[in-house]
Design an enzyme around this catalytic site. Structure first.
Site, PDB file in Angstrom:
ATOM      1  CB  CYS A  35      25.720   7.970  -5.037  1.00 29.61           C
ATOM      2  SG  CYS A  35      24.069   7.399  -4.628  1.00 29.61           S
ATOM      3  CG  HIS A  82      27.771   6.127  -0.879  1.00 28.87           C
ATOM      4  ND1 HIS A  82      28.070   7.451  -1.105  1.00 28.87           N
ATOM      5  CD2 HIS A  82      26.488   5.962  -1.279  1.00 28.87           C
ATOM      6  CE1 HIS A  82      27.010   8.058  -1.611  1.00 28.87           C
ATOM      7  NE2 HIS A  82      26.039   7.191  -1.728  1.00 28.87           N
TER       8      HIS A  82
HETATM    9  N1  GLN Z   1      19.754  11.500  -3.694  1.00 31.64           N
HETATM   10  C1  GLN Z   1      20.152  10.485  -4.674  1.00 31.64           C
HETATM   11  C2  GLN Z   1      19.310   9.214  -4.529  1.00 31.64           C
HETATM   12  O1  GLN Z   1      18.656   9.049  -3.499  1.00 31.64           O
HETATM   13  C3  GLN Z   1      21.618  10.153  -4.480  1.00 31.64           C
HETATM   14  C4  GLN Z   1      21.882   9.491  -3.135  1.00 31.64           C
HETATM   15  C5  GLN Z   1      23.359   9.438  -2.772  1.00 31.64           C
HETATM   16  O2  GLN Z   1      24.188  10.162  -3.311  1.00 31.64           O
HETATM   17  N2  GLN Z   1      23.683   8.544  -1.799  1.00 31.64           N
HETATM   18  O3  GLN Z   1      19.329   8.370  -5.409  1.00 31.64           O
END
Ligand code: GLN
Length: 245
Positions: free
Chosen positions: A94, A194
């Site tokens: 992510c 995740h």
């Molecule tokens: N902040 C980034 C987004 O909202 C990554 C989010 C994350 O790592 N879960 O896309």
């Protein structure tokens, strides 16, 4: 045999139990009698990254992704790029995946100049992509189905020369429009998944470990493990998502 794993930015990029991916990689190596040394490198640590075989970067909230910009500008950007171009293995989740691109515009419109290793940009949004999802890995990554959990506002659009990690079967993936998920470049694996993603996707985990072992030792085989529990967890999610292997 041993793999040296570097956990980059564990202090700022580590959402949704992403560090569980390291525990999974360590155990699947140790169950086969292969050594595993894990080093955590938080913000500001001086290390040229040349002594590691595999890198892990987890996910983060927008503001956390801006916090690490000074560290990237202090030399880390070049170290990461050099390691990726040297064929070292990366698993980037992510926000850690977004870090591989040219930049990320947060939902508040703040531009983060990232590593530029790969030709893609991510545009943030308050309209988040959240939920269990599934994607099929490309042939270069084994071709199996991965079940995961995504939560991101960022929409990633890969440059024309880039290979996605896989094709979305259920859920959003990179941007919810072009059917792609993640990115695969040399031994770099980027994904929005995740979870942590690896425990319930043992074949995906073993493919990542093999890429590092083959680069380090010129060849390697991973003996099959008794993955009944892992595959039961996968099947449960596949059924819930109405996705077949
Ligand atoms: N902040 C980034 C987004 O909202 C990554 C989010 C994350 O790592 N879960 O896309």
């Amino acid at each position: 045999m041993e793999l040296k794993i570097c956990h980059l930015y564990p202090d700022v990029l580590n959402l949704y139990g992403d560090r569980g991916n390291i525990a999974c990689m360590r155990r699947r190596l140790e169950w086969r009698g292969i050594g595993c040394a894990v080093t955590e490198l938080p913000l500001g640590t001086v290390d040229d990254l040349t002594g590691y075989d595999l890198f892990f970067i987890g996910g983060g909230q927008d503001f956390e992704q801006t916090v690490l910009l000074s560290d990237l500008n202090a030399g880390r950007r070049d170290d990461i790029r050099a390691a990726a171009e040297d064929g070292k293995t990366f698993l980037c989740i992510c926000g850690g995946y977004q870090l591989l691109g040219r930049g990320y515009r947060t939902a508040d419109g703040e531009w983060c100049d990232y590593t530029g290793i790969l030709d893609f940009v991510t545009e943030g949004s308050r309209d988040r992509m959240i939920g269990n999802y599934a994607f099929r890995l490309g042939p270069e990554s084994g071709g199996g189905v991965v079940v995961g959990f995504e939560n991101h506002g960022g929409r990633t659009r890969l440059g024309s020369g880039l290979t996605p990690l896989g094709a979305v079967l259920k859920g959003c993936g990179n941007n919810g429009q072009d059917g792609t998920e993640g990115v695969r470049y040399r031994n770099v694996f980027g994904t929005y998944s995740h979870g942590p993603v690896l425990p319930k996707n043992p074949a995906f985990c073993d493919g990542i470990l093999l890429s590092a072992l083959v680069r380090k030792y010129g060849g390697a085989e991973l003996a099959p493990l008794e993955d009944a529990a892992e595959n039961a967890a996968r099947r449960y999610m596949l059924n819930r998502l109405h996705v077949t292997e």
